[in-house]
Design an enzyme around this catalytic site. Structure first.
Site, mmCIF file in Angstrom:
data_model
loop_
_atom_site.group_PDB
_atom_site.id
_atom_site.type_symbol
_atom_site.label_atom_id
_atom_site.label_comp_id
_atom_site.label_asym_id
_atom_site.label_seq_id
_atom_site.Cartn_x
_atom_site.Cartn_y
_atom_site.Cartn_z
ATOM 1 C CB CYS A 16 -0.922 0.029 1.206
ATOM 2 S SG CYS A 16 -1.967 1.511 1.197
ATOM 3 C CB CYS A 19 -2.139 4.698 4.320
ATOM 4 S SG CYS A 19 -3.406 3.675 3.538
ATOM 5 C CB SER A 20 -0.314 0.717 6.500
ATOM 6 O OG SER A 20 -1.230 1.226 7.449
ATOM 7 C CB CYS A 21 -4.828 -0.339 2.422
ATOM 8 S SG CYS A 21 -5.490 1.328 2.406
#
Length: 112
Positions: A16, A19-21
């Site tokens: 991702c 962000c950090s999906c």
């Protein structure tokens, strides 16, 4: 959620970049490195280098596809079945699959 199947010709890897999906309900807590800026940027720029750092060395003719998760679409990698596991039960095979293999940064059945 989209399932990506690894084959002898194609190796999938998930990142991702914004962000950090991450598919928490399926894979549990994300590894710390998954959220790090170096992983997020290098996975796109140099996926083979990142995989090598994780101990994943692919044949030269394997295509690496990097998939960018978003808030709307999350990806999970379905790893290739390890060699010599024909006839194994689903439970025994499941024991070979790790969180990292479902991100694409490990090979199922191979200890890191």
């Amino acid at each position: 959620m989209v399932a990506l199947f690894n084959t002898p010709e194609i190796h999938n890897m998930v990142v991702c970049t914004l962000c950090s999906c991450y598919p928490w309900p399926v894979l549990g807590l994300p590894p710390v490195w998954y959220k790090s800026m170096p992983y997020r940027s290098r996975a796109v720029i140099d996926p083979l280098g990142v995989l090598a750092e994780f101990g994943v060395i692919l044949p030269e003719d394997t295509e690496v596809r990097v998939w960018d998760s978003t808030a709307e679409v999350r990806y999970v990698v379905i790893p290739m079945r390890p060699a010599q596991t024909e006839g194994w039960s689903e439970k025994r095979l499941a024991g070979l699959v790790t969180r990292d293999s479902m991100i694409g940064t490990a090979i199922a059945g191979v200890a890191a």
